[in-house]
Design a protein around this motif. Structure first.
Motif, mmCIF file in Angstrom:
data_model
loop_
_atom_site.group_PDB
_atom_site.id
_atom_site.type_symbol
_atom_site.label_atom_id
_atom_site.label_comp_id
_atom_site.label_asym_id
_atom_site.label_seq_id
_atom_site.Cartn_x
_atom_site.Cartn_y
_atom_site.Cartn_z
ATOM 1 N N VAL A 23 -17.152 12.038 60.415
ATOM 2 C CA VAL A 23 -17.660 12.782 61.564
ATOM 3 C C VAL A 23 -16.557 13.703 62.059
ATOM 4 N N ILE A 24 -16.878 14.967 62.228
ATOM 5 C CA ILE A 24 -15.930 15.899 62.825
ATOM 6 C C ILE A 24 -16.074 15.734 64.342
ATOM 7 N N ASN A 31 -27.792 18.931 69.496
ATOM 8 C CA ASN A 31 -28.924 18.767 68.594
ATOM 9 C C ASN A 31 -28.811 19.827 67.499
ATOM 10 N N SER A 32 -27.878 19.622 66.581
ATOM 11 C CA SER A 32 -27.624 20.613 65.538
ATOM 12 C C SER A 32 -28.777 20.657 64.546
ATOM 13 N N ILE A 33 -29.143 21.870 64.144
ATOM 14 C CA ILE A 33 -30.272 22.064 63.244
ATOM 15 C C ILE A 33 -29.812 22.669 61.917
ATOM 16 N N ALA A 34 -29.156 23.805 61.973
ATOM 17 C CA ALA A 34 -28.717 24.504 60.766
ATOM 18 C C ALA A 34 -27.199 24.643 60.803
ATOM 19 N N ILE A 35 -26.595 24.838 59.630
ATOM 20 C CA ILE A 35 -25.145 24.874 59.557
ATOM 21 C C ILE A 35 -24.699 25.817 58.446
ATOM 22 N N ASP A 36 -23.547 26.445 58.650
ATOM 23 C CA ASP A 36 -22.921 27.241 57.599
ATOM 24 C C ASP A 36 -21.409 27.170 57.787
ATOM 25 N N TYR A 37 -20.694 27.579 56.756
ATOM 26 C CA TYR A 37 -19.236 27.456 56.716
ATOM 27 C C TYR A 37 -18.625 28.816 56.415
ATOM 28 N N ASP A 38 -17.552 29.144 57.124
ATOM 29 C CA ASP A 38 -16.786 30.358 56.871
ATOM 30 C C ASP A 38 -15.448 29.956 56.260
ATOM 31 N N PRO A 39 -15.266 30.158 54.953
ATOM 32 C CA PRO A 39 -14.018 29.725 54.311
ATOM 33 C C PRO A 39 -12.800 30.548 54.725
ATOM 34 N N VAL A 40 -13.014 31.763 55.192
ATOM 35 C CA VAL A 40 -11.890 32.605 55.603
ATOM 36 C C VAL A 40 -11.212 32.027 56.840
ATOM 37 N N SER A 41 -12.013 31.617 57.821
ATOM 38 C CA SER A 41 -11.441 31.062 59.060
ATOM 39 C C SER A 41 -11.455 29.536 59.079
ATOM 40 N N ASN A 42 -11.969 28.908 58.011
ATOM 41 C CA ASN A 42 -12.103 27.455 57.935
ATOM 42 C C ASN A 42 -12.866 26.922 59.154
ATOM 43 N N SER A 43 -13.984 27.594 59.448
ATOM 44 C CA SER A 43 -14.799 27.256 60.610
ATOM 45 C C SER A 43 -16.221 26.915 60.197
ATOM 46 N N VAL A 44 -16.848 26.102 61.011
ATOM 47 C CA VAL A 44 -18.247 25.757 60.828
ATOM 48 C C VAL A 44 -19.047 26.403 61.953
ATOM 49 N N SER A 53 -34.760 25.594 76.904
ATOM 50 C CA SER A 53 -34.087 26.618 77.707
ATOM 51 C C SER A 53 -32.605 26.767 77.363
ATOM 52 N N LYS A 54 -32.049 25.866 76.571
ATOM 53 C CA LYS A 54 -30.630 25.924 76.210
ATOM 54 C C LYS A 54 -30.476 25.850 74.696
ATOM 55 N N GLN A 55 -30.635 27.010 74.053
ATOM 56 C CA GLN A 55 -30.478 27.108 72.614
ATOM 57 C C GLN A 55 -29.308 28.042 72.344
ATOM 58 N N SER A 56 -28.503 27.714 71.327
ATOM 59 C CA SER A 56 -27.309 28.516 71.105
ATOM 60 C C SER A 56 -26.852 28.437 69.654
ATOM 61 N N ILE A 57 -25.915 29.314 69.346
ATOM 62 C CA ILE A 57 -25.183 29.267 68.085
ATOM 63 C C ILE A 57 -23.736 29.004 68.456
ATOM 64 N N ARG A 58 -23.154 27.973 67.858
ATOM 65 C CA ARG A 58 -21.795 27.543 68.209
ATOM 66 C C ARG A 58 -20.914 27.517 66.977
ATOM 67 N N SER A 59 -19.611 27.460 67.207
ATOM 68 C CA SER A 59 -18.678 27.358 66.084
ATOM 69 C C SER A 59 -17.482 26.502 66.480
ATOM 70 N N ALA A 60 -16.793 26.035 65.452
ATOM 71 C CA ALA A 60 -15.577 25.248 65.653
ATOM 72 C C ALA A 60 -14.777 25.258 64.363
ATOM 73 N N ASN A 67 -11.198 24.079 68.655
ATOM 74 C CA ASN A 67 -11.545 25.345 69.316
ATOM 75 C C ASN A 67 -13.046 25.626 69.296
ATOM 76 N N GLU A 68 -13.802 24.702 69.842
ATOM 77 C CA GLU A 68 -15.250 24.862 69.918
ATOM 78 C C GLU A 68 -15.591 26.004 70.863
ATOM 79 N N ARG A 69 -16.618 26.776 70.483
ATOM 80 C CA ARG A 69 -17.019 27.877 71.352
ATOM 81 C C ARG A 69 -18.474 28.230 71.117
ATOM 82 N N ASN A 70 -19.085 28.809 72.133
ATOM 83 C CA ASN A 70 -20.413 29.383 72.006
ATOM 84 C C ASN A 70 -20.264 30.763 71.396
ATOM 85 N N VAL A 71 -20.952 31.023 70.307
ATOM 86 C CA VAL A 71 -20.954 32.348 69.707
ATOM 87 C C VAL A 71 -22.026 33.187 70.384
ATOM 88 N N ILE A 72 -23.225 32.629 70.496
ATOM 89 C CA ILE A 72 -24.339 33.261 71.204
ATOM 90 C C ILE A 72 -25.038 32.183 72.017
#
Length: 85
Positions: A23-24, A31-44, A53-60, A67-72
């Motif tokens: 577990v990271i 409530n994570s639904i979809a996931i992708d990985y960016d190998p350049v920044s080593n981020s998910v 009413s609270k839906q978002s795209i996040r990264s870490a 460094n968790e953050r809301n992208v959108i």
């Protein structure tokens, strides 16, 4: 291999015979639904549907500090998939 397992993000090692998962430790996964990985920044990146009413795209990052953050976090409507390019 990364898995969006609803309340957590899992990293599965394919280098072991039993495919051990880990577990990271991210605090912002609700409530994570979809996931992708960016190998350049080593981020998910993942889509999160906390409620209608609270839906978002996040990264870490995958290493500490995460460094968790809301992208959108506005104008997101049922994000069922994600692709990072």
């Amino acid at each position: 291999l990364l898995i969006a397992a609803r309340h957590e993000i899992l990293k599965v090692s394919l280098d072991t015979e039993d495919y051990t998962d880990r577990v990271i430790p991210l605090n912002s996964v609700v409530n994570s639904i979809a996931i992708d990985y960016d190998p350049v920044s080593n981020s998910v990146y993942w889509t999160d549907l906390e409620d209608d009413s609270k839906q978002s795209i996040r990264s870490a990052g995958l290493t500490y500090p995460y460094n968790e953050r809301n992208v959108i976090s506005r104008d997101v409507d049922h994000p069922d998939g994600i692709a990072v390019d």
